[in-house]
Design a protein around this motif. Sequence first.
Motif, PDB file in Angstrom:
ATOM      1  N   LYS A 140       0.823  -1.203   0.000  1.00 56.88           N
ATOM      2  CA  LYS A 140       0.000   0.000   0.000  1.00 56.88           C
ATOM      3  C   LYS A 140       0.858   1.254   0.000  1.00 56.88           C
ATOM      4  O   LYS A 140       1.860   1.334   0.701  1.00 56.88           O
ATOM      5  CB  LYS A 140      -0.901   0.030   1.234  1.00 56.88           C
ATOM      6  CG  LYS A 140      -2.101  -0.845   1.126  1.00 56.88           C
ATOM      7  CD  LYS A 140      -3.068  -0.567   2.266  1.00 56.88           C
ATOM      8  CE  LYS A 140      -4.284  -1.433   2.099  1.00 56.88           C
ATOM      9  NZ  LYS A 140      -5.391  -0.989   2.919  1.00 56.88           N
ATOM     10  N   LYS A 141       0.447   2.213  -0.800  1.00 57.25           N
ATOM     11  CA  LYS A 141       1.107   3.511  -0.837  1.00 57.25           C
ATOM     12  C   LYS A 141       0.378   4.428   0.138  1.00 57.25           C
ATOM     13  O   LYS A 141      -0.853   4.486   0.144  1.00 57.25           O
ATOM     14  CB  LYS A 141       1.060   4.108  -2.248  1.00 57.25           C
ATOM     15  CG  LYS A 141       1.794   3.288  -3.276  1.00 57.25           C
ATOM     16  CD  LYS A 141       3.281   3.290  -3.025  1.00 57.25           C
ATOM     17  CE  LYS A 141       4.028   2.521  -4.087  1.00 57.25           C
ATOM     18  NZ  LYS A 141       5.451   2.478  -3.849  1.00 57.25           N
ATOM     19  N   LYS A 142       1.155   5.143   0.956  1.00 53.98           N
ATOM     20  CA  LYS A 142       0.566   6.073   1.912  1.00 53.98           C
ATOM     21  C   LYS A 142       0.714   7.490   1.397  1.00 53.98           C
ATOM     22  O   LYS A 142       1.833   7.942   1.136  1.00 53.98           O
ATOM     23  CB  LYS A 142       1.224   5.941   3.286  1.00 53.98           C
ATOM     24  CG  LYS A 142       0.799   4.698   4.020  1.00 53.98           C
ATOM     25  CD  LYS A 142       0.981   4.801   5.521  1.00 53.98           C
ATOM     26  CE  LYS A 142       2.428   4.857   5.917  1.00 53.98           C
ATOM     27  NZ  LYS A 142       2.611   4.716   7.373  1.00 53.98           N
ATOM     28  N   LEU A 143      -0.416   8.158   1.266  1.00 49.13           N
ATOM     29  CA  LEU A 143      -0.442   9.510   0.731  1.00 49.13           C
ATOM     30  C   LEU A 143      -1.057  10.462   1.749  1.00 49.13           C
ATOM     31  O   LEU A 143      -2.026  10.109   2.430  1.00 49.13           O
ATOM     32  CB  LEU A 143      -1.275   9.561  -0.550  1.00 49.13           C
ATOM     33  CG  LEU A 143      -0.900   8.582  -1.653  1.00 49.13           C
ATOM     34  CD1 LEU A 143      -1.891   8.685  -2.800  1.00 49.13           C
ATOM     35  CD2 LEU A 143       0.511   8.853  -2.143  1.00 49.13           C
ATOM     36  N   LEU A 144      -0.506  11.665   1.806  1.00 50.06           N
ATOM     37  CA  LEU A 144      -1.065  12.717   2.650  1.00 50.06           C
ATOM     38  C   LEU A 144      -1.305  13.938   1.781  1.00 50.06           C
ATOM     39  O   LEU A 144      -0.410  14.390   1.067  1.00 50.06           O
ATOM     40  CB  LEU A 144      -0.111  13.080   3.789  1.00 50.06           C
ATOM     41  CG  LEU A 144      -0.520  14.274   4.648  1.00 50.06           C
ATOM     42  CD1 LEU A 144      -1.843  14.012   5.372  1.00 50.06           C
ATOM     43  CD2 LEU A 144       0.580  14.617   5.641  1.00 50.06           C
ATOM     44  N   PHE A 145      -2.533  14.468   1.843  1.00 49.49           N
ATOM     45  CA  PHE A 145      -2.914  15.660   1.102  1.00 49.49           C
ATOM     46  C   PHE A 145      -3.144  16.782   2.106  1.00 49.49           C
ATOM     47  O   PHE A 145      -3.898  16.610   3.073  1.00 49.49           O
ATOM     48  CB  PHE A 145      -4.185  15.397   0.291  1.00 49.49           C
ATOM     49  CG  PHE A 145      -4.003  14.316  -0.732  1.00 49.49           C
ATOM     50  CD1 PHE A 145      -3.454  14.594  -1.975  1.00 49.49           C
ATOM     51  CD2 PHE A 145      -4.357  13.005  -0.444  1.00 49.49           C
ATOM     52  CE1 PHE A 145      -3.265  13.592  -2.916  1.00 49.49           C
ATOM     53  CE2 PHE A 145      -4.176  11.993  -1.384  1.00 49.49           C
ATOM     54  CZ  PHE A 145      -3.623  12.292  -2.624  1.00 49.49           C
ATOM     55  N   VAL A 146      -2.468  17.919   1.878  1.00 50.55           N
ATOM     56  CA  VAL A 146      -2.504  19.018   2.841  1.00 50.55           C
ATOM     57  C   VAL A 146      -2.939  20.312   2.163  1.00 50.55           C
ATOM     58  O   VAL A 146      -2.390  20.694   1.126  1.00 50.55           O
ATOM     59  CB  VAL A 146      -1.114  19.246   3.478  1.00 50.55           C
ATOM     60  CG1 VAL A 146      -1.173  20.361   4.514  1.00 50.55           C
ATOM     61  CG2 VAL A 146      -0.577  17.969   4.093  1.00 50.55           C
ATOM     62  N   GLY A 182      -7.374   4.660  -6.241  1.00 49.94           N
ATOM     63  CA  GLY A 182      -6.331   3.754  -5.782  1.00 49.94           C
ATOM     64  C   GLY A 182      -6.842   2.497  -5.116  1.00 49.94           C
ATOM     65  O   GLY A 182      -6.120   1.514  -5.016  1.00 49.94           O
ATOM     66  N   GLY A 183      -8.081   2.550  -4.660  1.00 51.62           N
ATOM     67  CA  GLY A 183      -8.690   1.387  -4.024  1.00 51.62           C
ATOM     68  C   GLY A 183      -7.876   0.859  -2.859  1.00 51.62           C
ATOM     69  O   GLY A 183      -7.345   1.620  -2.048  1.00 51.62           O
ATOM     70  N   GLU A 184      -7.751  -0.448  -2.801  1.00 51.56           N
ATOM     71  CA  GLU A 184      -7.064  -1.125  -1.695  1.00 51.56           C
ATOM     72  C   GLU A 184      -5.549  -0.914  -1.719  1.00 51.56           C
ATOM     73  O   GLU A 184      -4.874  -1.222  -0.744  1.00 51.56           O
ATOM     74  CB  GLU A 184      -7.368  -2.630  -1.738  1.00 51.56           C
ATOM     75  CG  GLU A 184      -8.813  -2.966  -1.440  1.00 51.56           C
ATOM     76  CD  GLU A 184      -9.219  -2.560  -0.030  1.00 51.56           C
ATOM     77  OE1 GLU A 184      -8.470  -2.829   0.928  1.00 51.56           O
ATOM     78  OE2 GLU A 184     -10.308  -1.957   0.108  1.00 51.56           O
ATOM     79  N   ALA A 185      -5.020  -0.381  -2.814  1.00 48.18           N
ATOM     80  CA  ALA A 185      -3.567  -0.206  -2.939  1.00 48.18           C
ATOM     81  C   ALA A 185      -3.079   1.087  -2.279  1.00 48.18           C
ATOM     82  O   ALA A 185      -1.889   1.354  -2.247  1.00 48.18           O
ATOM     83  CB  ALA A 185      -3.170  -0.206  -4.412  1.00 48.18           C
ATOM     84  N   VAL A 186      -4.023   1.888  -1.758  1.00 48.04           N
ATOM     85  CA  VAL A 186      -3.671   3.197  -1.230  1.00 48.04           C
ATOM     86  C   VAL A 186      -4.249   3.405   0.168  1.00 48.04           C
ATOM     87  O   VAL A 186      -5.384   3.021   0.442  1.00 48.04           O
ATOM     88  CB  VAL A 186      -4.209   4.309  -2.161  1.00 48.04           C
ATOM     89  CG1 VAL A 186      -4.013   5.689  -1.564  1.00 48.04           C
ATOM     90  CG2 VAL A 186      -3.542   4.230  -3.524  1.00 48.04           C
ATOM     91  N   GLU A 187      -3.426   4.006   1.033  1.00 48.03           N
ATOM     92  CA  GLU A 187      -3.901   4.549   2.307  1.00 48.03           C
ATOM     93  C   GLU A 187      -3.809   6.053   2.147  1.00 48.03           C
ATOM     94  O   GLU A 187      -2.714   6.589   1.959  1.00 48.03           O
ATOM     95  CB  GLU A 187      -2.982   4.133   3.464  1.00 48.03           C
ATOM     96  CG  GLU A 187      -3.294   2.811   4.078  1.00 48.03           C
ATOM     97  CD  GLU A 187      -2.370   2.546   5.270  1.00 48.03           C
ATOM     98  OE1 GLU A 187      -2.290   3.401   6.175  1.00 48.03           O
ATOM     99  OE2 GLU A 187      -1.730   1.488   5.256  1.00 48.03           O
ATOM    100  N   ALA A 188      -4.936   6.734   2.188  1.00 51.07           N
ATOM    101  CA  ALA A 188      -4.933   8.171   1.954  1.00 51.07           C
ATOM    102  C   ALA A 188      -5.378   8.924   3.200  1.00 51.07           C
ATOM    103  O   ALA A 188      -6.303   8.506   3.901  1.00 51.07           O
ATOM    104  CB  ALA A 188      -5.853   8.508   0.787  1.00 51.07           C
ATOM    105  N   TYR A 189      -4.689  10.030   3.452  1.00 51.78           N
ATOM    106  CA  TYR A 189      -4.984  10.889   4.596  1.00 51.78           C
ATOM    107  C   TYR A 189      -5.033  12.330   4.115  1.00 51.78           C
ATOM    108  O   TYR A 189      -4.470  12.659   3.074  1.00 51.78           O
ATOM    109  CB  TYR A 189      -3.894  10.752   5.673  1.00 51.78           C
ATOM    110  CG  TYR A 189      -3.717   9.340   6.149  1.00 51.78           C
ATOM    111  CD1 TYR A 189      -4.491   8.833   7.186  1.00 51.78           C
ATOM    112  CD2 TYR A 189      -2.785   8.496   5.545  1.00 51.78           C
ATOM    113  CE1 TYR A 189      -4.336   7.519   7.622  1.00 51.78           C
ATOM    114  CE2 TYR A 189      -2.624   7.185   5.968  1.00 51.78           C
ATOM    115  CZ  TYR A 189      -3.410   6.713   7.003  1.00 51.78           C
ATOM    116  OH  TYR A 189      -3.261   5.411   7.420  1.00 51.78           O
ATOM    117  N   SER A 190      -5.695  13.174   4.888  1.00 48.03           N
ATOM    118  CA  SER A 190      -5.676  14.600   4.595  1.00 48.03           C
ATOM    119  C   SER A 190      -5.591  15.361   5.903  1.00 48.03           C
ATOM    120  O   SER A 190      -5.992  14.855   6.960  1.00 48.03           O
ATOM    121  CB  SER A 190      -6.907  15.021   3.794  1.00 48.03           C
ATOM    122  OG  SER A 190      -8.083  14.920   4.583  1.00 48.03           O
ATOM    123  N   ALA A 191      -5.064  16.580   5.806  1.00 48.55           N
ATOM    124  CA  ALA A 191      -4.919  17.412   6.995  1.00 48.55           C
ATOM    125  C   ALA A 191      -4.797  18.870   6.567  1.00 48.55           C
ATOM    126  O   ALA A 191      -4.567  19.171   5.395  1.00 48.55           O
ATOM    127  CB  ALA A 191      -3.684  16.998   7.795  1.00 48.55           C
TER     128      ALA A 191
END
Length: 132
Positions: A4-10, A29-38
Motif C-alpha cells: 500500500k502507498k501512503k499519501l497525505l494531502f494538505v 487507488g482502491g485497496e492499494a492506497v492509504e490516503a490521509y488529509s490534513a
Amino acid sequence: MSEKKKLLFVCVENSNRSQMSQAFAKIHGGEAVEAYSAGSKPSGVVNPKAIAAMKELGYDLSTHESKSLQEVEQYAPFDAVVTMGCGDACPWMPAKRFVDWQIPDPKHMDPVAFNEVRDFISEKVKALLQEI
C-alpha cells in the motif's frame, strides 16, 4: 503497486481540496492506497459544497473530518505528501516525495466552478497514482 502507498494531502483548512484529494485517492487507488488529509490551520468542518460535489460522484465525504497535521503525523512516513498551494504554512512531514499542486481554493466558488476544481483534482490524483 505491491504494498500500500501512503499519501497525505494538505491544504490550509482541510475542508475542500485536501478532502477531495483524499477521497479521489481512495476512489482511484482502491485497496492499494492509504490516503490521509490534513490542514495547516484546519477549519474543523468539511465544506458542505465539497460534500455535495463528491456526492454527485457517489462518494460520501460527510464521513470525513477536518484534521490537523498533528492528528495524522502518527501515520508517517508517507510515500508522498501533496500540498495545495499553502506554501510556508505547510510544515515538513516525513515522506519519500513532496509535491505542490497549485490548485485554487474553491471555497467561495459557484457549483460549476467548484466542480471544475473537483474534476481537476481527480485528474491530478490519477496522475500521481501512476507515478508512485
